[in-house]
Scaffold this motif. Structure first.
Motif, PDB file in Angstrom:
ATOM      1  N   MET A   1       0.819  -1.192   0.000  1.00  0.00           N
ATOM      2  CA  MET A   1       0.000   0.000   0.000  1.00  0.00           C
ATOM      3  C   MET A   1       0.862   1.254   0.000  1.00  0.00           C
ATOM      4  SD  MET A   1      -3.032   0.970  -0.067  1.00  0.00           S
ATOM      5  CE  MET A   1      -3.919   2.458   0.148  1.00  0.00           C
ATOM      6  N   VAL A   2       1.931   1.211   0.774  1.00  0.00           N
ATOM      7  CA  VAL A   2       2.811   2.372   0.850  1.00  0.00           C
ATOM      8  C   VAL A   2       3.536   2.578  -0.477  1.00  0.00           C
ATOM      9  CG1 VAL A   2       4.703   3.416   2.149  1.00  0.00           C
ATOM     10  CG2 VAL A   2       3.068   1.989   3.326  1.00  0.00           C
ATOM     11  N   ALA A   3       3.823   1.492  -1.182  1.00  0.00           N
ATOM     12  CA  ALA A   3       4.492   1.604  -2.474  1.00  0.00           C
ATOM     13  C   ALA A   3       3.575   2.253  -3.514  1.00  0.00           C
ATOM     14  CB  ALA A   3       4.937   0.229  -2.951  1.00  0.00           C
ATOM     15  N   VAL A   4       2.282   1.991  -3.421  1.00  0.00           N
ATOM     16  CA  VAL A   4       1.328   2.618  -4.344  1.00  0.00           C
ATOM     17  C   VAL A   4       1.262   4.116  -4.085  1.00  0.00           C
ATOM     18  CG1 VAL A   4      -1.098   2.697  -5.004  1.00  0.00           C
ATOM     19  CG2 VAL A   4      -0.004   0.502  -4.593  1.00  0.00           C
ATOM     20  N   VAL A   5       1.270   4.504  -2.821  1.00  0.00           N
ATOM     21  CA  VAL A   5       1.278   5.930  -2.471  1.00  0.00           C
ATOM     22  C   VAL A   5       2.536   6.595  -3.006  1.00  0.00           C
ATOM     23  CG1 VAL A   5       1.334   7.559  -0.539  1.00  0.00           C
ATOM     24  CG2 VAL A   5      -0.178   5.590  -0.448  1.00  0.00           C
ATOM     25  N   ALA A  21       4.261   5.676  -5.633  1.00  0.00           N
ATOM     26  CA  ALA A  21       4.136   5.791  -7.085  1.00  0.00           C
ATOM     27  C   ALA A  21       3.256   6.981  -7.469  1.00  0.00           C
ATOM     28  CB  ALA A  21       3.574   4.500  -7.660  1.00  0.00           C
ATOM     29  N   VAL A  22       2.180   7.191  -6.737  1.00  0.00           N
ATOM     30  CA  VAL A  22       1.307   8.334  -7.014  1.00  0.00           C
ATOM     31  C   VAL A  22       2.040   9.642  -6.753  1.00  0.00           C
ATOM     32  CG1 VAL A  22      -0.771   9.526  -6.217  1.00  0.00           C
ATOM     33  CG2 VAL A  22      -0.829   7.063  -6.625  1.00  0.00           C
ATOM     34  N   LEU A  23       2.786   9.701  -5.659  1.00  0.00           N
ATOM     35  CA  LEU A  23       3.538  10.921  -5.348  1.00  0.00           C
ATOM     36  C   LEU A  23       4.595  11.212  -6.407  1.00  0.00           C
ATOM     37  CD1 LEU A  23       3.970  10.540  -1.498  1.00  0.00           C
ATOM     38  CD2 LEU A  23       2.568  12.221  -2.698  1.00  0.00           C
ATOM     39  N   PHE A  24       5.280  10.171  -6.883  1.00  0.00           N
ATOM     40  CA  PHE A  24       6.282  10.369  -7.927  1.00  0.00           C
ATOM     41  C   PHE A  24       5.623  10.822  -9.236  1.00  0.00           C
ATOM     42  CE2 PHE A  24       9.201   7.275  -5.617  1.00  0.00           C
ATOM     43  CZ  PHE A  24       9.981   8.289  -5.104  1.00  0.00           C
ATOM     44  N   GLY A  25       4.450  10.269  -9.536  1.00  0.00           N
ATOM     45  CA  GLY A  25       3.728  10.705 -10.733  1.00  0.00           C
ATOM     46  C   GLY A  25       3.306  12.164 -10.651  1.00  0.00           C
ATOM     47  N   LEU A  26       2.802  12.564  -9.491  1.00  0.00           N
ATOM     48  CA  LEU A  26       2.445  13.970  -9.308  1.00  0.00           C
ATOM     49  C   LEU A  26       3.666  14.878  -9.391  1.00  0.00           C
ATOM     50  CD1 LEU A  26      -0.212  13.784  -6.462  1.00  0.00           C
ATOM     51  CD2 LEU A  26      -0.570  14.477  -8.829  1.00  0.00           C
ATOM     52  N   ALA A  27       4.776  14.432  -8.821  1.00  0.00           N
ATOM     53  CA  ALA A  27       6.005  15.229  -8.881  1.00  0.00           C
ATOM     54  C   ALA A  27       6.458  15.400 -10.327  1.00  0.00           C
ATOM     55  CB  ALA A  27       7.104  14.572  -8.055  1.00  0.00           C
ATOM     56  N   LEU A  28       6.341  14.346 -11.115  1.00  0.00           N
ATOM     57  CA  LEU A  28       6.717  14.438 -12.525  1.00  0.00           C
ATOM     58  C   LEU A  28       5.827  15.430 -13.265  1.00  0.00           C
ATOM     59  CD1 LEU A  28       8.409  13.431 -14.914  1.00  0.00           C
ATOM     60  CD2 LEU A  28       6.702  11.642 -15.228  1.00  0.00           C
ATOM     61  N   LEU A  29       4.527  15.351 -13.014  1.00  0.00           N
ATOM     62  CA  LEU A  29       3.617  16.298 -13.651  1.00  0.00           C
ATOM     63  C   LEU A  29       3.900  17.735 -13.217  1.00  0.00           C
ATOM     64  CD1 LEU A  29       0.201  14.423 -13.547  1.00  0.00           C
ATOM     65  CD2 LEU A  29       1.562  15.014 -15.550  1.00  0.00           C
ATOM     66  N   ALA A  63       8.510  13.112  -0.180  1.00  0.00           N
ATOM     67  CA  ALA A  63       7.457  12.284   0.402  1.00  0.00           C
ATOM     68  C   ALA A  63       7.426  10.900  -0.250  1.00  0.00           C
ATOM     69  CB  ALA A  63       6.113  12.973   0.250  1.00  0.00           C
ATOM     70  N   GLY A  64       7.658  10.841  -1.554  1.00  0.00           N
ATOM     71  CA  GLY A  64       7.712   9.552  -2.244  1.00  0.00           C
ATOM     72  C   GLY A  64       8.872   8.700  -1.782  1.00  0.00           C
ATOM     73  N   LEU A  65      10.018   9.321  -1.580  1.00  0.00           N
ATOM     74  CA  LEU A  65      11.173   8.573  -1.071  1.00  0.00           C
ATOM     75  C   LEU A  65      10.934   8.069   0.348  1.00  0.00           C
ATOM     76  CD1 LEU A  65      14.132  10.717  -2.436  1.00  0.00           C
ATOM     77  CD2 LEU A  65      13.440   8.433  -3.168  1.00  0.00           C
ATOM     78  N   LEU A  66      10.240   8.862   1.149  1.00  0.00           N
ATOM     79  CA  LEU A  66       9.886   8.414   2.493  1.00  0.00           C
ATOM     80  C   LEU A  66       8.973   7.194   2.428  1.00  0.00           C
ATOM     81  CD1 LEU A  66       9.797   8.817   5.581  1.00  0.00           C
ATOM     82  CD2 LEU A  66       7.834  10.296   5.193  1.00  0.00           C
ATOM     83  N   CYS A  67       8.000   7.210   1.523  1.00  0.00           N
ATOM     84  CA  CYS A  67       7.100   6.066   1.374  1.00  0.00           C
ATOM     85  C   CYS A  67       7.843   4.830   0.878  1.00  0.00           C
ATOM     86  CB  CYS A  67       5.957   6.415   0.433  1.00  0.00           C
ATOM     87  SG  CYS A  67       4.791   7.586   1.122  1.00  0.00           S
ATOM     88  N   VAL A  68       8.780   5.003  -0.025  1.00  0.00           N
ATOM     89  CA  VAL A  68       9.577   3.871  -0.497  1.00  0.00           C
ATOM     90  C   VAL A  68      10.418   3.304   0.639  1.00  0.00           C
ATOM     91  CG1 VAL A  68      11.499   3.225  -2.004  1.00  0.00           C
ATOM     92  CG2 VAL A  68       9.616   4.561  -2.905  1.00  0.00           C
TER      93      VAL A  68
END
Length: 59
Positions: free
Chosen positions: A1-5, A7-15, A34-39
Motif C-alpha cells: 500500500m505504501v508503495a502505491v502511495v 508511485a502516485v507521489l512520484f507521478g504527481l512530482a513528474l507532472l 514524500a515519495g522517497l519516504l514512502c519507499v
C-alpha cells in the motif's frame, strides 16, 4: 500500500515538474521527498503485513 502511495507521489512530482506548477507549499521537490519516504517505509516492511488466520481441526 505504501508503495502505491509512493508511485502516485512520484507521478504527481513528474507532472508538477513538466508543467512547472507549484502551490505555496507543495512543490515537485516536496512530492519527491514524500515519495522517497514512502519507499523507505515500504522497504522497511511498514504497511505490507498480511495476517492470515488458519484454523486447523484437531481430531
Amino acid at each position: 500500500m505504501v508503495a502505491v502511495v509512493a508511485a502516485v507521489l512520484f507521478g504527481l512530482a513528474l507532472l508538477f515538474q513538466l508543467i512547472g506548477f507549484a502551490l505555496s507549499v507543495i512543490t515537485a521537490e516536496v512530492l519527491v521527498t514524500a515519495g522517497l519516504l514512502c519507499v523507505a517505509l515500504h522497504l522497511a516492511g511498514v504497511g505490507n503485513t498480511v495476517q492470515v488466520r488458519s484454523y486447523r481441526r484437531r481430531r
